[in-house]
Scaffold this active site. Structure first.
Site, PDB file in Angstrom:
ATOM      1  N   SER A  43       0.853  -1.167   0.159  1.00  0.00           N
ATOM      2  CA  SER A  43      -0.003  -0.035   0.132  1.00  0.00           C
ATOM      3  C   SER A  43       0.895   1.286   0.143  1.00  0.00           C
ATOM      4  O   SER A  43       1.699   1.465  -1.008  1.00  0.00           O
ATOM      5  CB  SER A  43      -0.980  -0.150   0.998  1.00  0.00           C
ATOM      6  OG  SER A  43      -2.070   1.050   1.178  1.00  0.00           O
ATOM      7  N   ASP A 186      -5.447  -3.461  -2.607  1.00  0.00           N
ATOM      8  CA  ASP A 186      -4.583  -3.257  -1.345  1.00  0.00           C
ATOM      9  C   ASP A 186      -4.052  -4.666  -0.993  1.00  0.00           C
ATOM     10  O   ASP A 186      -4.862  -5.359  -0.328  1.00  0.00           O
ATOM     11  CB  ASP A 186      -5.180  -2.431  -0.328  1.00  0.00           C
ATOM     12  CG  ASP A 186      -3.992  -1.884   0.388  1.00  0.00           C
ATOM     13  OD1 ASP A 186      -2.969  -2.447   0.722  1.00  0.00           O
ATOM     14  OD2 ASP A 186      -4.302  -0.544   0.974  1.00  0.00           O
TER      15      ASP A 186
END
Length: 283
Positions: A43, A186
């Protein structure tokens, strides 16, 4: 010795590892990509990893950690931008992603341009998750060098690893030479702390190496308690946001425990470092 750096997910809290990395660069007089043989990220940590290893015209690291810190300090509103109509909804992001991807994508294009994963000046492993195939996906720079199907624009890798469910829409990433694609979100859904992923990848790449140094940098640990009398009556809506934080905290602590057991300190010979700060009073 092979040195590994791992950077956690955490959204705008990427400012925390950026500050730590800036201090490391200040003390050593070297860029992060020159200090480590492999960098792993999830991320916001994935975006940082890519930024630290993006090459300039001379195939040297283009961005110092200080410049990436400034990205969070000055461009955060560009990343976390919401359509005006969503501010009018009393239910927030219940019926769609909280943020539009347009601001993030524009910023990523500005910072990464046409640079590809195979261009990284240091070995990279970046986490993501394919929601259609229901399996984890790892962007690996050494695989990108070997196959066009595993090579992607850095900005697309950054978009994929940071597509946090409920915050940003998934990223549809076309596979070169085919009509197929990945539907990526993510990597924090399974590896918010990607240290073990990075360590295993390093062991796979450097098969003959016996000595590894691992540095893991977090984005802050939430210590706000969830009182029993409060949570015992929670249902789906009550747990919707807190359960994500609980899962991330559990993943982070588990990986930290595993690495500390795999790489215990012997005398002054320490091979695993975890840098994490405590976030007091945050919800």
């Amino acid at each position: 010795m092979k040195k590994i750096l791992s950077l956690d997910g955490g959204g705008i809290r990427g400012i925390i590892p950026s500050m730590i990395l800036m201090e490391i660069e200040n003390r050593t007089g070297k860029r992060i990509a020159e200090l480590f043989d492999l960098i792993g990220g999830t991320s916001t940590g994935g975006i940082l990893s890519l930024g630290l290893t993006k090459p300039d015209a001379n195939h040297k690291p283009q961005y110092a950690a200080k410049e990436l810190l400034q990205l969070y300090e000055t461009r955060g509103n560009d990343i976390f931008s919401r359509p005006a109509w969503k501010h009018l909804l009393p239910v927030g992001n219940v019926f769609g992603p909280k943020y539009s991807a347009s601001g993030l994508e524009k910023l990523l294009k500005e910072y990464f341009g046409e640079a590809q994963l195979s261009d990284a000046v240091t070995q990279l492993v970046i986490t993501s998750y394919d929601v259609e195939r229901r399996q984890s996906y790892f962007f690996k720079s050494h695989k990108a060098n070997a196959s066009a199907e595993r090579n992607f624009l850095m900005r697309d890798v950054a978009r994929s690893t940071s597509a946090a469910p409920t915050y940003f829409p998934p990223n549809r990433l076309s596979i070169s030479g085919t009509s197929d694609y990945y539907a990526l979100v993510d990597g924090g859904v399974f590896a918010n702390n990607p240290t073990m992923c990075a360590y295993v990848e390093a062991r796979s790449i450097y098969k003959d190496e016996k000595d590894f140094l691992v540095v893991s940098v977090g984005t802050g640990e939430n210590t706000k308690r969830l009182p029993y009398n409060t949570v015992k009556g929670w249902g789906l809506l009550g747990w919707a946001q807190p359960v994500i934080e609980v899962v991330f905290d559990g993943i982070n602590d588990t990986i930290d425990y595993q690495l500390s057991q795999l790489m215990p300190m012997t005398g002054d010979d320490k091979r695993y470092y975890r840098f994490q700060i405590t976030l007091f009073g945050m919800s």
